[in-house]
Design a protein around this motif. Structure first.
Motif, PDB file in Angstrom:
ATOM      1  N   GLU A 115      -0.608  -2.911   8.379  1.00 19.51           N
ATOM      2  CA  GLU A 115      -0.790  -4.412   8.891  1.00 19.51           C
ATOM      3  C   GLU A 115       0.755  -4.694   9.089  1.00 19.51           C
TER       4      GLU A 115
ATOM      5  N   PHE B 264     -11.113   3.179  10.279  1.00 20.31           N
ATOM      6  CA  PHE B 264     -11.239   2.236   9.367  1.00 20.31           C
ATOM      7  C   PHE B 264     -12.655   1.727   9.199  1.00 20.31           C
TER       8      PHE B 264
ATOM      9  N   ASN C 187     -13.034  -1.484   8.340  1.00 15.92           N
ATOM     10  CA  ASN C 187     -12.738  -2.920   8.872  1.00 15.92           C
ATOM     11  C   ASN C 187     -11.577  -2.806   9.541  1.00 15.92           C
TER      12      ASN C 187
ATOM     13  N   THR D 268      -8.634   3.239  15.630  1.00 17.45           N
ATOM     14  CA  THR D 268      -9.312   2.153  14.938  1.00 17.45           C
ATOM     15  C   THR D 268     -10.618   2.706  14.383  1.00 17.45           C
TER      16      THR D 268
ATOM     17  N   ASN E 296     -10.002   1.352   2.630  1.00 16.27           N
ATOM     18  CA  ASN E 296     -10.585   0.899   3.965  1.00 16.27           C
ATOM     19  C   ASN E 296     -10.568   2.141   5.040  1.00 16.27           C
TER      20      ASN E 296
ATOM     21  N   ALA F  86      -0.644   0.170  11.549  1.00 17.86           N
ATOM     22  CA  ALA F  86      -1.743  -0.760  11.528  1.00 17.86           C
ATOM     23  C   ALA F  86      -2.478  -0.574  10.301  1.00 17.86           C
ATOM     24  N   HIS F  87      -2.514   0.430   9.636  1.00 20.74           N
ATOM     25  CA  HIS F  87      -3.244   0.487   8.321  1.00 20.74           C
ATOM     26  C   HIS F  87      -2.330  -0.465   7.304  1.00 20.74           C
TER      27      HIS F  87
ATOM     28  N   LYS G   5       0.872  -1.174  -0.239  1.00 14.45           N
ATOM     29  CA  LYS G   5      -0.151  -0.150   0.047  1.00 14.45           C
ATOM     30  C   LYS G   5       0.811   1.241   0.019  1.00 14.45           C
TER      31      LYS G   5
ATOM     32  N   PRO H  76      -8.036  -3.519  10.846  1.00 16.38           N
ATOM     33  CA  PRO H  76      -7.090  -4.551  10.395  1.00 16.38           C
ATOM     34  C   PRO H  76      -6.688  -5.333  11.577  1.00 16.38           C
ATOM     35  N   GLU H  77      -6.057  -6.666  11.354  1.00 15.00           N
ATOM     36  CA  GLU H  77      -5.438  -7.287  12.287  1.00 15.00           C
ATOM     37  C   GLU H  77      -4.330  -6.465  13.106  1.00 15.00           C
TER      38      GLU H  77
END
Length: 852
Positions: A346, A362, A364, A359, A322, A343-344, A3, A366-367
């Motif tokens: 991952e 987002f 969704n 958070t 996202n 985090a975006h 990304k 992310p993990e």
């Protein structure tokens, strides 16, 4: 395929200026970016000084962790000062982290970033854009500004010199430019400054667009300082015209701020187009800039003086795959940018980072992955060692600009004194940062040293008094305030405010109201005064005047989160939970990290029967402040009775004080710190005491020692404590660490100047003929100091221990105030008048500074 992320920094950008411009259609590119993503306030840190803040944005860590602590630093030889370099940064920036994960990374102009780091893409330092010579003279690229150095010629050609600007270029900024009196030195200097800022901004944009067009990239960070520099130079001329601003200068420069924002919007449009639809774009600022009635008329001589023009909220915009669309997010801090980007992408978040993942941006989540620290990740990351060669010309050019902007004073002829002042300034900033985080004890230890070394420095004194008040060390705060008043031979608004805070802590809200009325009379819109007046009215139970004061505070500053919270508390108390929740939510939206606001929101939602939302509010409050027992108690009740979840209820119950355990009242402190006096007050107030009267009253304690022989053997035989339930017992500080876990403890800890304690002990030994007339030992002083610190740290997080710290001087001089505090702390019926009567001021014989 990785990304792409483009991180854009606009120093000092503020929604107060931006929103009206978007509404008028003057910033269409930013308006479109917001519509396709999320936006919100970005909470700054205190002090809001750019080099440390932008490094926190890039690292996710507070300044005392990352190491960049100011605008300047001594050069490696200690022979002069220089603008802050990147080399003091002790931790990895986001581009260093991502480079270790094989992202192609670039950065342009970040503050500080000189000398340019050897990352795997292009690194352009913040010394790159400054023109340090007239246009007719050679303009060599300063050494160390570009990595890789083989691209020096390319980036040198991209620069824009101030003298290249024509009157046509300047017209959007100064439409009446041809009418300006350039013979006036001040006006001419303003024009020169404006041209330098526009040219530097254009140069940074040129380098950025070159990289986006010509290079492969996965991550790009670019920083613009123009809005901040324009603010410091030209915000005074921004509409409306204020009485102290010369009309001719207002007419000449009133459009500069607006034009600067519009120029940035044009540059933003180019970057959005070059980044492409698939890129994630973040636009952030490190703080705001007052553009309305909160503008200051003059910069105070505070070490962080220019920051008085800064607002507490920067801007945050994020758009990309996202990412939610056309939504406002709340609770963002500049510390959250790096964790959120990681985090975006991952990638793991370092557990040693101070920021959180946003958070709520987002679609969704992310993990979420974590590692202990990115500093533990081995391999090349593009950082370089501190022995990097420096360029004196580059240092001097950047230093001159910092002096011109008012961020630093010119170095004096005594360079050692100048360097010492830099270190003191860094310590001051460190103390302010500690206080901003709620670490008041750490702040006090620094401020006390600075204040003792420079007792006439009012800003050290102001901050020290504030921290004393936050830790309920009222007597010490009062002493500092009185000293400052004597030095200044008068009462400033700040001192009136501090006096009001002292009066309220001493149980004299009426006196606080008098001080605040005087302060408001002098400065009606001074931030925080009306809010403090509201608190004072709450303390005298005048709800209507309190609410009017809080509403006035919001009228003065619509972003006063405390005032919204207080109105919410008043509405909750008056049985209007819906309105209370709305006001408390507004407070939380402005400053998310406020556990008591989340607690009160939970209470309002409970009354509205919104049990799930109430539970969430209590969970957040408990997470922010683990020792906030009331939040856990409310959750236990919800999970037992309203949303039955027995396992959750049991787990939370285990974290609460065990109210089935017997409670023991302990009076403690160093020997001769006033423990016998407090026992006398409790005895007179009606609290049962546990003593054996074996140690008789004498000249040292004419009213008795109020001790029990069994206490001396506490470490070996604690069984006697079973006889002390619901009674008060005296235990010296050194023995507190041997208390068993079988009880709940309410500890009243007497604090006294350690010099006085040692003098009192020495005089006692002399009266007993057990000591010679000699000075007490420094080792003893150090031991006593360490014991008190250990007490404060040991019991800090224990749910079964509550501690009230009482100043010995307060017990002597303000016994009624101390009696009320003790009664509130113990939450028992007590005779306040009898407690006050137990104090005999004549027995306060040894005072700090007197002969032993």
């Amino acid at each position: 395929m990785k990304k792409k992320v483009l991180l854009i920094g606009w120093d000092a950008a503020d929604w107060k200026v931006i929103h009206p411009l978007i509404d008028k259609g003057f910033m269409p590119n930013l308006g479109k970016l917001i519509g396709e993503g999320v936006m919100g306030n970005l909470m700054t840190l205190d002090p809001p000084l750019s080099p440390m803040l932008w490094t926190s944005i890039a690292t996710g860590k507070r300044p005392y962790k990352h190491g960049v602590m100011g605008f300047v630093e001594p050069n490696p030889a200690g022979t002069n000062i220089r603008p802050i370099h990147v080399t003091p940064r002790k931790v990895k920036a986001i581009w260093n982290m991502l480079m270790q994960k094989s992202y192609k990374v670039h950065q342009v102009g970040w503050w500080p970033s000189h000398p340019a780091e050897p990352i795997n893409g292009n690194s352009v330092s913040n010394f790159y854009q400054r023109a340090n010579a007239p246009i007719q003279d050679p303009w060599p690229l300063l050494a160390g500004t570009i990595h890789p150095p083989e691209k020096n010629d390319i980036f040198a050609s991209l620069r824009f010199h101030p003298d290249e600007l024509t009157w046509e270029d300047l017209h959007p900024f100064i439409p009446n430019g041809h009418q300006i009196n350039q013979k006036d030195k001040h006006t001419r200097n303003l024009l020169i400054s404006l041209k330098k800022i526009i040219a530097a901004c254009t140069t940074i944009h040129s380098a950025t667009t070159y990289i986006l067009e010509q290079e492969d990239w996965d991550f790009m960070a670019v920083y613009h300082d123009a809005i901040d520099h324009i603010g410091h130079g030209f915000m005074k001329y921004h509409p409306p015209l204020r009485p102290h601003v010369p009309k001719d200068l207002y007419d000449a420069f009133h459009n500069v701020v607006t034009a600067t924002y519009r120029f940035h919007d044009t540059m933003l449009g180019s970057l959005i187009e070059l980044a492409g639809e698939d890129a994630t774009i973040l636009l952030v600022s490190d703080h705001g800039f007052h553009s309305d009635h909160l503008r200051v008329n003059a910069i105070p001589k505070d070490p962080a003086g220019p920051s008085w023009e800064h607002g507490p909220y920067g801007i945050f915009v994020m758009k990309g795959p996202n990412i939610r669309k056309d939504e406002t997010i709340y609770g963002a801090s500049l510390l959250d940018i790096t964790p959120t980007v990681l985090a975006h992408l991952e990638e793991p978040i370092g557990l040693d980072m101070d920021g959180k993942i946003l958070t709520n941006v987002f679609e969704n989540i992310p993990e979420i992955k974590t590692i202990n620290s990115w500093e533990d990740v081995s391999g090349e990351c593009g950082m370089h060692s501190k022995d990097k060669l420096e360029d004196s010309a580059a240092n001097q050019a950047a230093l001159d600009q910092l002096i011109e902007l008012g961020y630093i004073a010119p170095p004096g002829s005594d360079i050692k004194a100048t360097i010492d002042a830099i270190f003191d300034e860094e310590d001051y900033y460190r103390a302010v940062l500690y206080a901003d985080e709620g670490k008041y004890s750490e702040a006090i230890s620094i401020l006390r040293r600075l204040y003792e070394a420079a007792p006439t420095d009012q800003y050290y004194g102001h901050r020290l008094a504030y921290c004393y008040l936050q830790t309920k060390q009222t007597a010490l705060a009062r002493d500092v305030v009185q000293t400052l008043i004597a030095q200044q031979k008068g009462l400033s608004v700040t001192l009136l405010r501090l006096q009001a805070s002292v009066a309220m802590q001493e149980g004299e809200p009426e006196k606080a109201i008098e001080y605040l009325a005087q302060a408001i009379g002098e400065k009606p819109i001074h931030p925080g005064l009306q809010r403090l007046m509201g608190v004072a009215y709450m303390n005298v139970n005048d709800v209507q005047k309190a609410q009017r004061a809080f509403e006035a505070a919001i009228h003065n500053d619509a972003r006063d989160h405390h005032a919204y919270h207080y109105i919410g508390k008043l509405l909750l108390k008056s049985g209007r939970p819906k309105n209370a929740a709305e006001n408390i939510l507004e407070s939380i939206n402005l400053r998310y990290f406020n556990p008591h606001a989340h607690l009160d929101l939970g209470k309002a939602l409970l009354e509205l029967k919104e049990y799930k939302q109430a539970a969430l509010a209590f969970q957040i409050a408990s997470h922010m402040m683990p020792k906030l027992a009331e939040a856990k108690t409310q959750l236990v009740d919800i999970y037992k009775n309203l949303i039955p979840q027995p396992e959750k209820a049991a787990k939370l119950q285990a974290q609460l004080p065990d109210y089935t355990l017997p409670e023991i009242i302990i009076v403690s402190g160093l020997p001769r710190s006033g423990t016998s006096l407090m026992m006398q007050m409790l005895d007179s107030g009606g609290i049962p005491i546990f003593i054996d009267k074996k140690r008789k009253a004498d000249a040292n304690n004419p009213k008795g020692y109020y001790e029990h022989e069994a206490v001396k053997s506490l470490a070996q035989n604690p069984e006697f404590l079973a006889k002390t339930a619901d009674k008060a017992i005296k235990i010296i500080a050194h023995l507190l660490f041997h208390l068993p876990r079988d009880y709940r403890y309410k500890i009243i800890f007497m604090e006294r100047d350690i010099g006085e304690v040692l003098q009192s002990q020495h005089q006692m030994l002399l009266r007993l003929d057990k000591a010679k007339k000699s000075l007490y030992s420094f080792k003893v002083w150090k031991n006593f100091h360490d014991v008190v610190d250990k007490v404060k740290s040991t019991f800090k997080g224990n749910p079964n221990v509550d501690i009230l710290f009482v100043q010995h001087a307060d017990a002597i001089n303000k016994p009624a105030y101390v009696a009320r505090r003790v009664q509130q702390f113990l939450d028992r019926p007590m005779d306040i008048v009898q407690m006050e009567g137990a104090v005999d001021k004549r027995l306060h014989r040894e005072k700090s500074g007197e002969a032993g």
